[in-house]
Design a protein around this motif. Structure first.
Motif, PDB file in Angstrom:
ATOM      1  N   ARG A  76       0.792  -1.237  -0.024  1.00  0.00           N
ATOM      2  CA  ARG A  76      -0.013  -0.261   0.044  1.00  0.00           C
ATOM      3  C   ARG A  76       0.846   1.266  -0.011  1.00  0.00           C
ATOM      4  O   ARG A  76       1.822   1.290   0.213  1.00  0.00           O
ATOM      5  CB  ARG A  76      -0.771  -0.147   1.217  1.00  0.00           C
ATOM      6  CG  ARG A  76      -1.748  -1.156   1.509  1.00  0.00           C
ATOM      7  CD  ARG A  76      -2.645  -1.027   2.663  1.00  0.00           C
ATOM      8  NE  ARG A  76      -2.334  -1.894   3.767  1.00  0.00           N
ATOM      9  CZ  ARG A  76      -2.961  -2.169   5.059  1.00  0.00           C
ATOM     10  NH1 ARG A  76      -3.812  -1.407   5.326  1.00  0.00           N
ATOM     11  NH2 ARG A  76      -2.293  -3.011   5.800  1.00  0.00           N
ATOM     12  N   PHE A  77       0.541   2.277  -0.611  1.00  0.00           N
ATOM     13  CA  PHE A  77       1.329   3.638  -0.293  1.00  0.00           C
ATOM     14  C   PHE A  77       0.117   4.897  -0.563  1.00  0.00           C
ATOM     15  O   PHE A  77      -0.654   4.764  -1.225  1.00  0.00           O
ATOM     16  CB  PHE A  77       2.327   3.809  -1.555  1.00  0.00           C
ATOM     17  CG  PHE A  77       1.897   3.388  -2.884  1.00  0.00           C
ATOM     18  CD1 PHE A  77       1.291   4.476  -3.704  1.00  0.00           C
ATOM     19  CD2 PHE A  77       2.183   2.249  -3.576  1.00  0.00           C
ATOM     20  CE1 PHE A  77       1.200   4.050  -5.131  1.00  0.00           C
ATOM     21  CE2 PHE A  77       1.733   2.047  -5.019  1.00  0.00           C
ATOM     22  CZ  PHE A  77       1.086   3.106  -5.497  1.00  0.00           C
ATOM     23  N   TYR A  78       0.621   5.980   0.120  1.00  0.00           N
ATOM     24  CA  TYR A  78      -0.068   7.104  -0.149  1.00  0.00           C
ATOM     25  C   TYR A  78       0.542   8.170  -1.285  1.00  0.00           C
ATOM     26  O   TYR A  78       1.668   8.103  -1.183  1.00  0.00           O
ATOM     27  CB  TYR A  78      -0.119   8.060   1.081  1.00  0.00           C
ATOM     28  CG  TYR A  78      -0.876   7.530   2.282  1.00  0.00           C
ATOM     29  CD1 TYR A  78      -2.419   7.642   2.153  1.00  0.00           C
ATOM     30  CD2 TYR A  78      -0.271   6.590   3.491  1.00  0.00           C
ATOM     31  CE1 TYR A  78      -3.067   7.190   3.352  1.00  0.00           C
ATOM     32  CE2 TYR A  78      -1.090   6.290   4.360  1.00  0.00           C
ATOM     33  CZ  TYR A  78      -2.236   6.504   4.259  1.00  0.00           C
ATOM     34  OH  TYR A  78      -3.180   5.795   5.471  1.00  0.00           O
ATOM     35  N   VAL A  79      -0.320   8.758  -1.865  1.00  0.00           N
ATOM     36  CA  VAL A  79       0.184   9.616  -2.948  1.00  0.00           C
ATOM     37  C   VAL A  79      -0.477  11.090  -2.521  1.00  0.00           C
ATOM     38  O   VAL A  79      -1.765  10.988  -1.936  1.00  0.00           O
ATOM     39  CB  VAL A  79      -0.163   9.418  -4.482  1.00  0.00           C
ATOM     40  CG1 VAL A  79       0.653   7.946  -4.842  1.00  0.00           C
ATOM     41  CG2 VAL A  79      -1.460   9.032  -4.886  1.00  0.00           C
ATOM     42  N   SER A  80      -0.063  12.122  -2.955  1.00  0.00           N
ATOM     43  CA  SER A  80      -0.575  13.389  -2.866  1.00  0.00           C
ATOM     44  C   SER A  80      -0.339  14.518  -3.717  1.00  0.00           C
ATOM     45  O   SER A  80       0.770  13.975  -4.722  1.00  0.00           O
ATOM     46  CB  SER A  80      -0.167  13.922  -1.249  1.00  0.00           C
ATOM     47  OG  SER A  80       1.367  13.937  -1.209  1.00  0.00           O
ATOM     48  N   GLU A  81      -0.832  15.554  -3.746  1.00  0.00           N
ATOM     49  CA  GLU A  81      -0.342  16.701  -4.884  1.00  0.00           C
ATOM     50  C   GLU A  81      -0.421  16.073  -6.063  1.00  0.00           C
ATOM     51  O   GLU A  81       0.334  16.512  -7.132  1.00  0.00           O
ATOM     52  CB  GLU A  81       1.032  17.239  -4.419  1.00  0.00           C
ATOM     53  CG  GLU A  81       0.939  17.927  -2.880  1.00  0.00           C
ATOM     54  CD  GLU A  81       2.558  18.182  -2.382  1.00  0.00           C
ATOM     55  OE1 GLU A  81       3.417  17.489  -2.998  1.00  0.00           O
ATOM     56  OE2 GLU A  81       2.656  18.945  -1.644  1.00  0.00           O
ATOM     57  N   VAL A  82      -1.390  15.430  -6.474  1.00  0.00           N
ATOM     58  CA  VAL A  82      -1.621  14.847  -8.001  1.00  0.00           C
ATOM     59  C   VAL A  82      -2.075  16.142  -8.579  1.00  0.00           C
ATOM     60  O   VAL A  82      -3.100  16.876  -8.646  1.00  0.00           O
ATOM     61  CB  VAL A  82      -2.848  13.833  -8.083  1.00  0.00           C
ATOM     62  CG1 VAL A  82      -2.805  13.257  -9.364  1.00  0.00           C
ATOM     63  CG2 VAL A  82      -2.413  12.784  -7.110  1.00  0.00           C
ATOM     64  N   ALA A  83      -1.341  16.382 -10.078  1.00  0.00           N
ATOM     65  CA  ALA A  83      -1.466  17.359 -11.063  1.00  0.00           C
ATOM     66  C   ALA A  83      -1.271  16.649 -12.433  1.00  0.00           C
ATOM     67  O   ALA A  83      -0.633  15.947 -12.605  1.00  0.00           O
ATOM     68  CB  ALA A  83      -0.721  18.341 -10.801  1.00  0.00           C
ATOM     69  N   LEU A  84      -2.089  17.273 -13.193  1.00  0.00           N
ATOM     70  CA  LEU A  84      -2.054  17.045 -14.615  1.00  0.00           C
ATOM     71  C   LEU A  84      -0.799  18.196 -15.141  1.00  0.00           C
ATOM     72  O   LEU A  84      -1.066  19.456 -14.660  1.00  0.00           O
ATOM     73  CB  LEU A  84      -3.378  17.028 -15.224  1.00  0.00           C
ATOM     74  CG  LEU A  84      -4.109  15.726 -14.790  1.00  0.00           C
ATOM     75  CD1 LEU A  84      -5.214  15.813 -16.129  1.00  0.00           C
ATOM     76  CD2 LEU A  84      -3.380  14.416 -15.215  1.00  0.00           C
ATOM     77  N   ILE A 104      -8.723  12.027   0.741  1.00  0.00           N
ATOM     78  CA  ILE A 104      -9.099  13.173   1.796  1.00  0.00           C
ATOM     79  C   ILE A 104      -8.205  14.362   1.474  1.00  0.00           C
ATOM     80  O   ILE A 104      -6.952  14.063   1.196  1.00  0.00           O
ATOM     81  CB  ILE A 104      -8.951  12.623   3.235  1.00  0.00           C
ATOM     82  CG1 ILE A 104      -9.608  13.908   4.180  1.00  0.00           C
ATOM     83  CG2 ILE A 104      -7.522  12.252   3.331  1.00  0.00           C
ATOM     84  CD1 ILE A 104     -11.016  14.149   4.159  1.00  0.00           C
ATOM     85  N   ASP A 105      -8.864  15.444   1.297  1.00  0.00           N
ATOM     86  CA  ASP A 105      -7.928  16.708   0.795  1.00  0.00           C
ATOM     87  C   ASP A 105      -7.382  16.236  -0.540  1.00  0.00           C
ATOM     88  O   ASP A 105      -8.168  15.884  -1.492  1.00  0.00           O
ATOM     89  CB  ASP A 105      -7.116  17.029   2.155  1.00  0.00           C
ATOM     90  CG  ASP A 105      -7.719  17.457   3.084  1.00  0.00           C
ATOM     91  OD1 ASP A 105      -9.037  17.890   3.201  1.00  0.00           O
ATOM     92  OD2 ASP A 105      -7.157  17.446   4.360  1.00  0.00           O
ATOM     93  N   ASN A 106      -6.018  16.368  -0.404  1.00  0.00           N
ATOM     94  CA  ASN A 106      -5.380  16.190  -1.901  1.00  0.00           C
ATOM     95  C   ASN A 106      -4.404  14.873  -1.528  1.00  0.00           C
ATOM     96  O   ASN A 106      -3.634  14.515  -2.300  1.00  0.00           O
ATOM     97  CB  ASN A 106      -4.409  17.049  -2.199  1.00  0.00           C
ATOM     98  CG  ASN A 106      -3.189  17.439  -1.189  1.00  0.00           C
ATOM     99  OD1 ASN A 106      -3.272  16.960  -0.013  1.00  0.00           O
ATOM    100  ND2 ASN A 106      -2.015  18.302  -1.531  1.00  0.00           N
ATOM    101  N   ILE A 107      -5.128  13.974  -0.874  1.00  0.00           N
ATOM    102  CA  ILE A 107      -4.226  12.558  -0.291  1.00  0.00           C
ATOM    103  C   ILE A 107      -4.924  11.330  -0.991  1.00  0.00           C
ATOM    104  O   ILE A 107      -6.350  11.421  -0.676  1.00  0.00           O
ATOM    105  CB  ILE A 107      -3.915  12.606   1.116  1.00  0.00           C
ATOM    106  CG1 ILE A 107      -3.301  13.707   1.679  1.00  0.00           C
ATOM    107  CG2 ILE A 107      -3.268  11.328   1.474  1.00  0.00           C
ATOM    108  CD1 ILE A 107      -3.233  14.147   3.039  1.00  0.00           C
ATOM    109  N   ALA A 108      -4.489  10.364  -1.310  1.00  0.00           N
ATOM    110  CA  ALA A 108      -5.073   9.376  -1.574  1.00  0.00           C
ATOM    111  C   ALA A 108      -4.179   7.944  -1.490  1.00  0.00           C
ATOM    112  O   ALA A 108      -3.036   8.095  -1.457  1.00  0.00           O
ATOM    113  CB  ALA A 108      -5.436   9.099  -3.437  1.00  0.00           C
TER     114      ALA A 108
END
Length: 308
Positions: A76-84, A104-108
């Motif tokens: 498992r891992f968390y990613v954040s600040e995803v942007a195109l 939640i917020d900018n975290i998945a």
């Protein structure tokens, strides 16, 4: 308290995938559920071990410097600040769907274990997508961060909203979350550690990769630091050419373990590499994640993620 996220409904995921077909071209009308002037986006992730799909109960040969056979029990891992990335090179943040389970917020949270077989200490829910919306337009690339932002990294998981409520993904208030949790038994280390690690590593398998922030200044493990940790250990990932309608982000843990000996563990250290300073098992793992370790800079960029 370890809450068990429920699976995302298949029908909803299928509908979202169909809506994604127009992501890389200008959109004049929003997709279902999208606000005017926006378009839906779903970034797909896949987990692999040396090019083979990750699955609980599956064994994988040829891993690490000893070409060992491993049987994973968590991934498992968390990613954040995803942007195109648009055609001018500008990052446009994805507004994540606040689904109450995986984002939640900018975290998945990306979760590839299903709680079965050797993954029995995990959860039944599986999540392989990051979902949200972006302003209507044309996008050519993808950027994201592996890890939890500092502002959310040192909260209390027992009262946090999902997916930050998983104590299995948490060290302590001082250390924060495990950005990556990969556990496995290997040919040389077949048994599971039964006693909790004194530094908060948890009930880990014979060789583990637990990435998180270290050297966090706080009076105790039960108190959050006031400022960023000395080793934040977040990984910036960028694909300047990426089409989410056609491509997938592949997280191949075999590439991270390629330079490690998964059949041994440095005496007096946590099983595998759990990011803590002074662990002889960590240099090849942290280097493969593109992170400095022990005062030495990584010899190249991260090798966990690729676009396919």
């Amino acid at each position: 308290m370890n809450r068990n996220p429920s699976p995302i409904m298949a029908a909803g995921a299928a509908a979202l995938a169909l809506a994604l077909a127009g992501c890389s071209i200008p959109t004049s009308a929003p997709g279902a559920g999208a606000a005017a002037g926006t378009q839906p986006v779903a970034v797909r992730f896949a987990a692999q071990v040396n090019g083979q799909p990750f699955a609980c109960g599956q064994s994988y040969a040829g891993v690490g410097t000893t070409r060992s056979t491993i049987t994973p029990s968590d991934y498992r891992f968390y990613v954040s600040e995803v942007a195109l990335v648009d055609e001018t090179g500008r990052s446009v943040p994805v507004s994540l769907a606040q689904d109450g389970v995986w984002q939640i917020d900018n975290i998945a949270l990306l979760d590839f274990e299903n709680g079965s077989g050797p993954c029995r200490n995990g959860t039944s829910g599986v999540n392989t997508e990051v979902r949200g919306t972006v302003p209507a337009g044309r996008y050519v690339g993808l950027r994201f961060t592996l890890g939890v932002p500092f502002a959310r990294n040192h909260g209390d998981p027992t009262v946090a909203p999902s997916p930050l409520n998983l104590t299995a993904m948490f060290w302590s208030w001082q250390g924060g979350y495990k950005f990556v949790k990969f556990d496995t038994a290997s040919s040389g280390q077949p048994s599971t550690v039964s006693a909790p690690d004194p530094r908060g590593a948890g009930n880990a398998s014979g060789f583990s990769v637990h990435l998180g922030s270290t050297m966090c200044a706080a009076p105790s493990r039960t108190e959050a630091p006031k400022a960023e940790c000395a080793n934040p250990n977040r990984v910036a990932v960028a694909f300047e050419q990426f089409d989410p309608a056609k491509q997938t982000v592949v997280a191949d843990i075999g590439a991270v373990l390629a330079g490690a000996n998964v059949d041994v563990n440095a005496p007096g250290t946590s099983p595998g590499c759990m990011s803590f300073p002074g662990d002889a098992d960590c240099p090849p793992v942290m280097g493969a994640l593109g992170l400095a370790y022990g005062g030495a800079a990584a010899r190249g960029p991260q090798r966990l993620f690729s676009a396919r």
